[in-house]
Design an enzyme around this catalytic site. Sequence first.
Site, PDB file in Angstrom:
ATOM      1  N   THR A  74      -3.216  -7.300   7.709  1.00 53.96           N
ATOM      2  CA  THR A  74      -3.283  -8.067   6.458  1.00 53.96           C
ATOM      3  C   THR A  74      -3.860  -9.470   6.687  1.00 53.96           C
ATOM      4  OG1 THR A  74      -1.380  -6.791   5.704  1.00 53.96           O
ATOM      5  CG2 THR A  74      -1.914  -8.778   4.447  1.00 53.96           C
TER       6      THR A  74
ATOM      7  N   ASN B 183       0.829  -1.204   0.000  1.00 53.10           N
ATOM      8  CA  ASN B 183       0.000   0.000   0.000  1.00 53.10           C
ATOM      9  C   ASN B 183       0.862   1.251   0.000  1.00 53.10           C
ATOM     10  OD1 ASN B 183      -0.443   1.904   2.523  1.00 53.10           O
ATOM     11  ND2 ASN B 183       0.176  -0.098   3.312  1.00 53.10           N
TER      12      ASN B 183
ATOM     13  N   THR C  96       4.851   8.641   3.387  1.00 58.60           N
ATOM     14  CA  THR C  96       4.918  10.097   3.548  1.00 58.60           C
ATOM     15  C   THR C  96       6.392  10.448   3.453  1.00 58.60           C
ATOM     16  OG1 THR C  96       2.916  10.268   4.866  1.00 58.60           O
ATOM     17  CG2 THR C  96       4.538  12.002   5.189  1.00 58.60           C
TER      18      THR C  96
ATOM     19  N   PHE D 112      -1.460   8.410   4.180  1.00 61.10           N
ATOM     20  CA  PHE D 112      -2.216   9.086   5.259  1.00 61.10           C
ATOM     21  C   PHE D 112      -3.460   9.795   4.722  1.00 61.10           C
ATOM     22  CE2 PHE D 112       1.724   9.781   8.247  1.00 61.10           C
ATOM     23  CZ  PHE D 112       1.741   8.416   8.507  1.00 61.10           C
TER      24      PHE D 112
ATOM     25  N   LYS E 241       5.729   3.857  17.010  1.00 58.48           N
ATOM     26  CA  LYS E 241       5.663   2.735  16.053  1.00 58.48           C
ATOM     27  C   LYS E 241       6.803   2.853  15.062  1.00 58.48           C
ATOM     28  CE  LYS E 241       2.521   0.378  12.876  1.00 58.48           C
ATOM     29  NZ  LYS E 241       1.124   0.265  12.420  1.00 58.48           N
TER      30      LYS E 241
ATOM     31  N   ASN F 162      -3.644   6.566  16.446  1.00 55.23           N
ATOM     32  CA  ASN F 162      -2.335   6.659  15.810  1.00 55.23           C
ATOM     33  C   ASN F 162      -2.251   7.999  15.078  1.00 55.23           C
ATOM     34  OD1 ASN F 162      -0.524   6.363  13.464  1.00 55.23           O
ATOM     35  ND2 ASN F 162      -0.294   4.238  14.128  1.00 55.23           N
TER      36      ASN F 162
END
Length: 339
Positions: A318, A110, A177, A114, A216, A138
């Site tokens: 997933t 993917n 990003t 964002f 993360k 998040n």
Amino acid sequence: MYHWLRHGLFRLEPEKAHDLAMASLDVGARFNLLKTLYPPPQDCPVDCMGLRFKNPVGLAAGLDKDGDHIDALGSLGFGFIEVGTVTPKPQPGNDRPRMFRLASHGALINRMGFNNQGVDHLVENLKKRRYTGIVGTNVGKQKDTPIDQAASDYAICIEKVFDHCDYITINISSPNTKNLRALQDQGHLAELLSELVGVRNSLAEKHQTQRPMLIKIAPDWEEAALIQALETIGASGIDGLIATNTTLDRQAVKDHPLAHETGGLSGRPVTQASNHVLAMARQILGPEFPLVGVGGIASGADAAKKHQLGADLVQIYTGLIYEGPKLIKECVTAWPETR
Ligand SMILES: Cc1cc2nc3c(=O)[nH]c(=O)nc-3n(C[C@H](O)[C@H](O)[C@H](O)COP(=O)(O)O)c2cc1C
């Protein structure tokens, strides 16, 4: 049941399938069908970061970016749900197509970027939720915010969600990003964490309540940089670590016709790298530091393996797409009593 549903969904373009699945989930939850189709797992409580999780299996960030489906997802039996990544203002994300299935590898690529409706929209959804389990938010930075001003984007989001969720995750590891992962570098990490821990502390003072804040990280590291980053995280005052986000590495899928697509690879091919980061985190951060393991869980055994490597909690994304909601119960059932 999900097997047949998946057959139909996988004929659709992945993002359309996602939207249809979410709409169906909402209907299923409204008519109380989900609890009949997927009876929730037995409680398997975990106490972590001062919070009590009904079970250790959570939904990873990115599936419900805007918190539009919290109640429906909550009724699938998750022990916790992480919404986001959210940014201060709405943004459309990258052009479509931006999500690809590599079904023979149980994987996705993917490059969503964002896409989200902004933190205010998410806060309204957090306020409206009826789900009583743990919800984390998040947070990320806007696409066009320069990296040296990223801290203020995170701070805006933290301040807005602080009183409306149970924990907050700082996402510095999305590969979609530009330059975001530079925040993991030694030059930026200590400064960013110190600033955000300060924001957390002053909000805790203002609201007279604690809100754990996690970071993360990515699975893609040179070993020395990983060790350095983990040491910085350990010394920062942050409350926990989520390992990991998606990978840029294509070695495990190199023969697949979609392997060249730009973006983060998730699912089975990220397992090994995620597990390595998790194991290193447990080794460097010590036995008490809260760790959430995510990346490539497709069976109860995969979840149990993350527990064995040091995870207090796990998350799935997933695997849920490929295996369906039964995976949640499978992971809870396979969770060993002690590490
Ligand atoms: C389509 C898609 C979108 C994602 N979006 C986000 C996101 O917005 N924020 C984030 O922290 N992680 C995001 N992730 C990463 C997942 O939360 C998770 O860390 C990663 O996919 C590894 O877990 P998995 O193998 O179970 O999917 C996304 C993953 C996918 C597949």
